[in-house]
Scaffold this active site. Structure first.
Site, PDB file in Angstrom:
ATOM      1  N   TYR A 103       0.843  -1.191   0.000  1.00  0.00           N
ATOM      2  CA  TYR A 103       0.000   0.000   0.000  1.00  0.00           C
ATOM      3  C   TYR A 103       0.880   1.242   0.000  1.00  0.00           C
ATOM      4  O   TYR A 103       0.627   2.198  -0.722  1.00  0.00           O
ATOM      5  CB  TYR A 103      -0.920   0.000   1.231  1.00  0.00           C
ATOM      6  CG  TYR A 103      -2.009   1.038   1.109  1.00  0.00           C
ATOM      7  CD1 TYR A 103      -3.215   0.716   0.498  1.00  0.00           C
ATOM      8  CD2 TYR A 103      -1.825   2.330   1.574  1.00  0.00           C
ATOM      9  CE1 TYR A 103      -4.213   1.662   0.358  1.00  0.00           C
ATOM     10  CE2 TYR A 103      -2.811   3.290   1.434  1.00  0.00           C
ATOM     11  CZ  TYR A 103      -4.009   2.959   0.829  1.00  0.00           C
ATOM     12  OH  TYR A 103      -4.983   3.903   0.695  1.00  0.00           O
ATOM     13  N   PHE A 106      -8.958  19.147 -24.928  1.00  0.00           N
ATOM     14  CA  PHE A 106      -9.264  17.727 -25.082  1.00  0.00           C
ATOM     15  C   PHE A 106     -10.529  17.512 -24.253  1.00  0.00           C
ATOM     16  O   PHE A 106     -10.726  18.207 -23.257  1.00  0.00           O
ATOM     17  CB  PHE A 106      -8.091  16.860 -24.572  1.00  0.00           C
ATOM     18  CG  PHE A 106      -8.330  15.395 -24.773  1.00  0.00           C
ATOM     19  CD1 PHE A 106      -8.211  14.832 -26.033  1.00  0.00           C
ATOM     20  CD2 PHE A 106      -8.700  14.580 -23.715  1.00  0.00           C
ATOM     21  CE1 PHE A 106      -8.461  13.482 -26.226  1.00  0.00           C
ATOM     22  CE2 PHE A 106      -8.953  13.223 -23.908  1.00  0.00           C
ATOM     23  CZ  PHE A 106      -8.827  12.674 -25.165  1.00  0.00           C
ATOM     24  N   THR A 107     -11.380  16.588 -24.661  1.00  0.00           N
ATOM     25  CA  THR A 107     -12.700  16.462 -24.005  1.00  0.00           C
ATOM     26  C   THR A 107     -12.609  16.436 -22.482  1.00  0.00           C
ATOM     27  O   THR A 107     -13.274  17.207 -21.797  1.00  0.00           O
ATOM     28  CB  THR A 107     -13.424  15.187 -24.480  1.00  0.00           C
ATOM     29  OG1 THR A 107     -12.491  14.121 -24.465  1.00  0.00           O
ATOM     30  CG2 THR A 107     -13.990  15.368 -25.875  1.00  0.00           C
ATOM     31  N   ASP A 136       0.455  18.836 -21.234  1.00  0.00           N
ATOM     32  CA  ASP A 136      -0.244  17.547 -21.356  1.00  0.00           C
ATOM     33  C   ASP A 136       0.594  16.678 -22.289  1.00  0.00           C
ATOM     34  O   ASP A 136       0.573  16.847 -23.507  1.00  0.00           O
ATOM     35  CB  ASP A 136      -1.661  17.749 -21.902  1.00  0.00           C
ATOM     36  CG  ASP A 136      -2.421  16.426 -22.065  1.00  0.00           C
ATOM     37  OD1 ASP A 136      -1.777  15.360 -22.053  1.00  0.00           O
ATOM     38  OD2 ASP A 136      -3.656  16.465 -22.226  1.00  0.00           O
ATOM     39  N   LYS A 142      -1.062   6.112 -23.948  1.00  0.00           N
ATOM     40  CA  LYS A 142      -0.661   6.367 -25.329  1.00  0.00           C
ATOM     41  C   LYS A 142       0.836   6.105 -25.506  1.00  0.00           C
ATOM     42  O   LYS A 142       1.237   4.983 -25.730  1.00  0.00           O
ATOM     43  CB  LYS A 142      -1.037   7.807 -25.728  1.00  0.00           C
ATOM     44  CG  LYS A 142      -2.533   8.038 -25.945  1.00  0.00           C
ATOM     45  CD  LYS A 142      -3.345   8.097 -24.697  1.00  0.00           C
ATOM     46  CE  LYS A 142      -4.802   8.402 -24.943  1.00  0.00           C
ATOM     47  NZ  LYS A 142      -5.193   9.717 -24.469  1.00  0.00           N
ATOM     48  N   ARG A 154     -16.216  12.062 -33.927  1.00  0.00           N
ATOM     49  CA  ARG A 154     -16.491  12.813 -32.724  1.00  0.00           C
ATOM     50  C   ARG A 154     -16.426  14.265 -33.088  1.00  0.00           C
ATOM     51  O   ARG A 154     -15.368  14.770 -33.395  1.00  0.00           O
ATOM     52  CB  ARG A 154     -15.451  12.448 -31.674  1.00  0.00           C
ATOM     53  CG  ARG A 154     -15.623  13.202 -30.422  1.00  0.00           C
ATOM     54  CD  ARG A 154     -15.393  12.283 -29.255  1.00  0.00           C
ATOM     55  NE  ARG A 154     -14.046  12.420 -28.774  1.00  0.00           N
ATOM     56  CZ  ARG A 154     -13.577  11.727 -27.766  1.00  0.00           C
ATOM     57  NH1 ARG A 154     -14.279  10.815 -27.175  1.00  0.00           N
ATOM     58  NH2 ARG A 154     -12.360  11.931 -27.355  1.00  0.00           N
ATOM     59  N   PHE A 190     -22.101  11.143 -28.210  1.00  0.00           N
ATOM     60  CA  PHE A 190     -21.462  10.229 -29.159  1.00  0.00           C
ATOM     61  C   PHE A 190     -21.178   8.860 -28.553  1.00  0.00           C
ATOM     62  O   PHE A 190     -21.036   7.886 -29.254  1.00  0.00           O
ATOM     63  CB  PHE A 190     -20.175  10.834 -29.734  1.00  0.00           C
ATOM     64  CG  PHE A 190     -19.218  11.345 -28.690  1.00  0.00           C
ATOM     65  CD1 PHE A 190     -19.198  12.689 -28.364  1.00  0.00           C
ATOM     66  CD2 PHE A 190     -18.353  10.479 -28.032  1.00  0.00           C
ATOM     67  CE1 PHE A 190     -18.320  13.165 -27.402  1.00  0.00           C
ATOM     68  CE2 PHE A 190     -17.478  10.943 -27.077  1.00  0.00           C
ATOM     69  CZ  PHE A 190     -17.462  12.291 -26.742  1.00  0.00           C
TER      70      PHE A 190
HETATM   71  C1  PLP Z   1      -6.054  10.381 -23.617  1.00  0.00           C
HETATM   72  C2  PLP Z   1      -5.790  11.763 -23.287  1.00  0.00           C
HETATM   73  C3  PLP Z   1      -6.194  12.319 -22.070  1.00  0.00           C
HETATM   74  C4  PLP Z   1      -6.993  11.555 -21.048  1.00  0.00           C
HETATM   75  O1  PLP Z   1      -6.324  10.431 -20.641  1.00  0.00           O
HETATM   76  P1  PLP Z   1      -7.075   9.072 -20.195  1.00  0.00           P
HETATM   77  O2  PLP Z   1      -5.978   8.179 -19.825  1.00  0.00           O
HETATM   78  O3  PLP Z   1      -7.891   8.616 -21.357  1.00  0.00           O
HETATM   79  O4  PLP Z   1      -7.948   9.451 -19.038  1.00  0.00           O
HETATM   80  C5  PLP Z   1      -5.855  13.644 -21.823  1.00  0.00           C
HETATM   81  N1  PLP Z   1      -5.177  14.371 -22.730  1.00  0.00           N
HETATM   82  C6  PLP Z   1      -4.794  13.873 -23.909  1.00  0.00           C
HETATM   83  C7  PLP Z   1      -4.039  14.715 -24.874  1.00  0.00           C
HETATM   84  C8  PLP Z   1      -5.095  12.554 -24.236  1.00  0.00           C
HETATM   85  O5  PLP Z   1      -4.701  12.058 -25.419  1.00  0.00           O
END
Ligand code: PLP
Length: 474
Positions: free
Chosen positions: A79, A131-132, A222, A265, A388, A447
């Site tokens: 932990y 980003f969403t 990011d 990613k 999207r 979507f």
């Molecule tokens: C995928 C992504 C996110 C969010 O990450 P998750 O692991 O899907 O929660 C944020 N910013 C960018 C640029 C992304 O490609």
């Protein structure tokens, strides 16, 4: 790695060999037709057993390396104080140069913590583009998002190498308008996803930093696709053509105050992190970590994934890993472009984006050209893409794109060629594709779960044309 063939053309060559495989299915055309009808013409509602090439996203679908899988075996489940965490912290310091790091369960969790800590009602967060999930967390905390990329970002056919750059005049004006004390932070997104995976340059990052520092505003990076942005900088920014990916990472990270990333990613795992050298910023975020994610040494991640992320961070700084997605994307875009298919240019970092407005100009935006395109790409090729609109609601979006993501090291050249061929075929038969209408429309992010119907059942005519040319199967 790009290799020049003796006929003068360039192809991306895979610098890895495949040691584990997963079966995929290419169903006959009539079964694909049935599957998309059952899914309400929404590619999010298809099952993978009905999908040949899963290009919905590059998130969590990349092939891990043998060393990542091996590292998972030494996961230290504790932990607190897990050795797995210290291996991650070492990798972050060695490769990215940050002393303080916290794991989180995925990228949006980092965004949640940053917004929770720094965004107050009335704050603004300035981004090159949203980003969403990054936008949602800022708004949930009572803040407002400003998107200040240059106008050229919305020109889908372009030769601008850095459409992800922040427009500096817009940035200066926004700070003047809102007042520097209202700007919670400036967020620069590597290979800006929703405008076609477009990178920013280090020159632009430096200029943004100069302005941010003048006003004492933290600069947040990011880095979910940090290695793709670094790879494209090496290819496109003169000052850095002779630098290694690792050197480009360090140059970028020396400029910014906070890095956060989804590990799903570039690092090919399921997790995320926040890292910085600013102890005061770190200490403001840290108390929220155990509330929402988990203790500081695992942050909601499985320790196996923590181990794999430590290896993934080292590996993503190698050029063949950093370019493994981007070079296939470049090839995919180049081939479709040769076939006359309207794609977003220049090629970006994570996906091939087909411009639905130019592909299906006879379909008005109110009848969802990008959705119709994604559904018809599935019918013609069994390939899953994502339509999207950038807002996920009924505001007509700036761009209508069908995104064909290229998971890293997952698909081969012949599979890409198959997709190119069938999408080019679809383009020649584009008059058969008509619009869609919603029959079930959720109130938010529609979507994901919305269901649609085709206008006049155009999909049957499309399938008939396909069968006339290729027979009843593929
Ligand atoms: C995928 C992504 C996110 C969010 O990450 P998750 O692991 O899907 O929660 C944020 N910013 C960018 C640029 C992304 O490609």
């Amino acid at each position: 790695m790009q290799i020049k063939l003796s006929n003068g053309s360039n192809i991306p060559v895979e610098m890895h060999k495949i040691k584990i495989v997963q079966k995929t299915y290419l169903n006959p055309i009539q079964e694909r037709l049935k599957a998309i009808e059952e899914a309400g013409f929404n590619t999010f509602l298809l099952r993978t057993k009905n999908v040949f090439l899963d290009m919905l996203t590059d998130s969590g679908t990349n092939a891990m390396s043998d060393n990542q899988l091996a590292a998972m075996m030494q996961a230290d489940d504790a932990y607190a104080g897990s050795e797995s965490f210290y291996r991650l912290a070492d990798a972050v310091e060695d490769i990215l140069g940050f002393k303080f790091v916290m794991p989180v369960h995925q990228g949006r969790a980092a965004e949640h913590l940053l917004a929770k800590t720094f965004v107050k009602p009335g704050s603004v967060v300035i981004m090159n583009y949203h980003f969403t999930t990054s936008k949602a967390h800022v708004e949930l905390a009572g803040g407002k998002v400003l998107e200040l990329c240059g106008d050229e970002a919305f020109e889908t056919a372009s030769s601008n190498p850095f459409k992800g750059n922040m427009d500096l005049d817009k940035l200066n004006n926004a700070i003047k308008t809102y007042g520097a004390d209202k700007v919670a932070y400036i967020r620069m997104e590597a290979t800006t996803n929703l405008i076609g995976g477009q990178p920013f340059s280090i020159k632009n990052l430096r200029d943004v930093k100069t302005i941010a520092a003048k006003h004492n505003i933290p600069l947040v990076y990011d880095g979910s696709l940090i290695s793709e942005n670094a790879f494209l900088i090496k290819q496109r920014e003169k000052e850095f053509v002779d630098k290694s990916i690792a050197e480009i990472f360090r140059t970028m990270m020396d400029i910014v105050d906070i890095l956060y990333m989804s590990g799903r990613k570039s690092t090919a795992v399921r997790g995320g992190l926040i890292a910085t050298n600013n102890k005061s910023l770190f200490d403001q975020i840290l108390p929220w970590l155990p509330v929402y994610e988990g203790f500081a040494t695992y942050g909601g991640m499985s320790t196996k994934e923590v181990e794999a992320m430590a290896v993934g961070i080292r590996e993503m700084s190698e050029i063949n890993a950093a370019g493994s997605g981007a070079e296939f994307v470049e090839y995919f875009v180049r081939r479709l472009d040769q076939e006359g298919v309207p794609v977003v240019t220049p090629a970006g970092g994570l996906a091939c984006h087909v411009d639905a407005k130019r592909f299906l100009p006879h379909i008005p935006q109110s009848e969802y050209p990008a959705g119709a395109l994604a559904a018809s790409i599935y019918i013609a090729s069994g390939t899953l893409s994502m339509d999207r609109d950038a807002n996920g609601n009924d505001v007509l979006s700036d761009l209508e794109l069908a995104r064909l993501a290229v998971p890293r090291r997952t698909y081969t050249m012949s599979q890409i060629e198959y997709a190119v061929d069938r999408i080019a075929w679809l383009y020649r038969h584009r008059d058969l594709v008509k619009g869609l209408k919603f029959v079930e429309e959720p109130p938010v992010l529609r979507f994901f779960f919305g269901r649609l119907e085709s206008l006049n059942h155009w999909e049957k005519d499309l399938a008939a044309a396909f069968e006339a040319e290729f027979g009843p199967n593929f």
